[in-house]
Design an enzyme around this catalytic site. Structure first.
Site, short mmCIF file in Angstrom:
data_model
loop_
_atom_site.label_atom_id
_atom_site.label_comp_id
_atom_site.label_asym_id
_atom_site.label_seq_id
_atom_site.Cartn_x
_atom_site.Cartn_y
_atom_site.Cartn_z
CB SER A 1 -0.99 -0.09 1.20
OG SER A 1 -1.80 1.35 1.80
CE1 TYR B 1 -4.13 -2.49 4.98
CE2 TYR B 1 -3.36 0.05 4.89
CZ TYR B 1 -4.40 -1.59 4.41
OH TYR B 1 -4.65 -1.33 3.01
P1 NAD Z 1 -11.59 -6.02 -0.50
O1 NAD Z 1 -12.35 -5.48 1.07
O2 NAD Z 1 -11.79 -6.44 -1.13
O3 NAD Z 1 -10.30 -6.96 0.08
C1 NAD Z 1 -9.82 -7.82 1.07
C2 NAD Z 1 -9.80 -9.57 1.54
O4 NAD Z 1 -9.44 -9.55 1.85
C3 NAD Z 1 -11.59 -9.57 1.49
O5 NAD Z 1 -12.58 -9.29 0.27
C4 NAD Z 1 -11.08 -10.84 1.77
O6 NAD Z 1 -12.30 -11.85 1.51
C5 NAD Z 1 -9.78 -11.24 2.44
N1 NAD Z 1 -9.95 -11.47 3.89
C6 NAD Z 1 -9.58 -10.54 5.21
N2 NAD Z 1 -9.80 -11.36 6.03
C7 NAD Z 1 -9.48 -12.72 5.67
C8 NAD Z 1 -9.09 -13.18 6.23
N3 NAD Z 1 -9.09 -14.07 7.48
N4 NAD Z 1 -9.38 -14.76 5.71
C9 NAD Z 1 -9.10 -15.10 4.15
N5 NAD Z 1 -9.44 -13.89 3.50
C10 NAD Z 1 -9.59 -12.67 4.48
O7 NAD Z 1 -10.61 -4.96 -0.47
P2 NAD Z 1 -9.27 -4.59 -1.50
O8 NAD Z 1 -9.07 -2.66 -0.78
O9 NAD Z 1 -9.64 -4.82 -2.96
O10 NAD Z 1 -7.94 -5.39 -0.66
C11 NAD Z 1 -7.04 -5.30 -1.37
C12 NAD Z 1 -5.80 -5.05 -1.06
O11 NAD Z 1 -5.51 -4.25 -1.13
C13 NAD Z 1 -5.57 -5.14 0.80
O12 NAD Z 1 -4.59 -5.88 0.98
C14 NAD Z 1 -5.47 -4.19 0.80
O13 NAD Z 1 -4.91 -3.59 1.91
C15 NAD Z 1 -5.19 -3.32 -0.36
N6 NAD Z 1 -5.41 -2.17 -0.05
C16 NAD Z 1 -6.06 -1.22 -0.49
C17 NAD Z 1 -6.26 0.03 -0.95
C18 NAD Z 1 -7.30 0.79 -0.89
O14 NAD Z 1 -7.71 2.39 -0.96
N7 NAD Z 1 -8.90 -0.50 -0.93
C19 NAD Z 1 -5.38 0.79 -0.45
C20 NAD Z 1 -4.01 -0.14 -0.70
C21 NAD Z 1 -3.86 -1.80 -0.06
#
Ligand code: NAD
Ligand code: MG
Length: 300
Positions: free
Chosen positions: A192, A205
């Site tokens: 991130s 985080y």
């Molecule tokens: P999202 O909620 O769609 O995806 C996160 C997924 O993590 C969930 O769908 C879930 O299936 C999985 N998850 C969480 N806890 C779990 C567990 N205990 N066991 C199995 N699966 C689990 O949100 P997203 O934003 O698409 O997140 C995906 C990645 O992107 C993450 O690593 C997040 O930190 C990263 N990220 C997101 C952003 C943002 O702004 N959305 C920015 C930087 C990084």
């Protein structure tokens, strides 16, 4: 499919709405894409494949929603067979994603379970390899993000759960997968912008994301001896369920993404091409890198 796809030239500022004027109230964690308002774009209508991952076998964690769903759709449309993992409570999103993946004609499976359990991580990898016949691409994308205003409010339980989800699971899954991965395989970890510009309120985080960035570079140097490349993607603010389930304070949701030079949040669909590039042989000389997709927030 609409006429526009990821190749259509357009003003990126206007490609998606500025901010999220209708952004609704928070949902309990983990939130569902089904309840996200406004809807996110995962490339369902627009991502056009070109055979860039023909015949590859991919395991993607957090593949039900958000960035993981966009990556899964892109991989399948590029010719890969895909296993997605997600939590039991996300079955609605998982089933919808799986249907889109199967519509491509590729093999697609979901393996449901909690990656904070080491034994489950091992079994996830084994089951995925059994179903697919190999693991050529591993995308460690699942993540947990909970905003906490005061240090005193950050519980040990949350701190441990965030670390277990974001970094321990990445270690367990990778350790189990590497012996099954051939030379030419690619590991992609979702880190991130928080790894480089950590916000107050995301202490647990952001520090896991810092760990993922270092883990990625160290692992890359270790695994190049096997011909496996390892890279990371650092997204900026992307409109996904993660943000709507306590990832941000509720009052910030409407303006989420407004602070970056692009002036808007990114959509999951805008991340997918970077993962495709890192997964494919096109990035043959790229390892130990972190690629920013930040709307201009940029990495250092
Ligand atoms: P999202 O909620 O769609 O995806 C996160 C997924 O993590 C969930 O769908 C879930 O299936 C999985 N998850 C969480 N806890 C779990 C567990 N205990 N066991 C199995 N699966 C689990 O949100 P997203 O934003 O698409 O997140 C995906 C990645 O992107 C993450 O690593 C997040 O930190 C990263 N990220 C997101 C952003 C943002 O702004 N959305 C920015 C930087 C990084
Ligand atoms: Mg989800």
């Amino acid at each position: 499919m609409t006429e526009k796809n990821q190749y259509t030239m357009q003003d990126p500022r206007e490609q998606y709405p500025l901010h999220n004027p209708k952004a609704n109230d928070s949902q309990p964690e983990p939130a569902l894409d089904k309840k996200l308002d406004p809807k996110a774009d995962h490339g369902e209508e627009s991502y056009q494949g070109a055979g860039r991952l023909k015949g590859r076998k991919a395991l993607i964690t957090g593949g039900d929603s958000g960035i993981g769903r966009a990556v899964a759709i892109a991989f399948a449309r590029e010719g890969a067979d895909v296993v997605i993992n997600y939590l039991e409570s996300e079955e609605k999103d998982g089933a919808e994603t799986l249907k889109i993946l199967k519509d491509t004609g590729q093999q697609a499976y979901s393996i449901v379970g909690d990656i904070t359990d080491e034994k489950f991580c091992e079994s996830l990898v084994q089951q995925a390899a059994d179903k697919l016949g190999s693991i050529d691409i591993l995308v460690n994308n699942a993540g947990k993000q909970q905003f906490v205003k005061e240090l005193a409010d950050l519980t040990t339980e949350q701190f441990q759960k965030t670390y277990a989800t974001n970094i321990f699971a990445m270690f367990w899954i990778t350790k189990a997968a590497v012996p099954l991965m051939p030379a030419g395989a690619s590991i992609i970890n979702t880190t991130s912008i928080q790894s480089y510009q950590p916000s107050p309120g995301l202490l647990d985080y952001s520090s896991t994301k810092g760990a993922i960035t270092a883990f990625t570079k160290s692992l890359a140097k270790m695994l190049i001896e096997k011909g496996i490349r390892v890279n990371g993607v650092a997204p900026g603010p992307i409109w996904t369920p993660l943000q709507q389930s306590g990832g941000q304070p509720e009052e910030k949701l409407k303006e989420f993404g407004g602070q970056v030079p692009m002036g808007r949040a990114g959509q999951p669909a805008e991340l997918a091409p970077m993962y495709v590039y890192l997964a494919s042989q096109e990035s043959s000389y790229v390892t130990a890198e972190i690629m920013g997709v930040t709307g201009g927030g940029h990495l250092p």
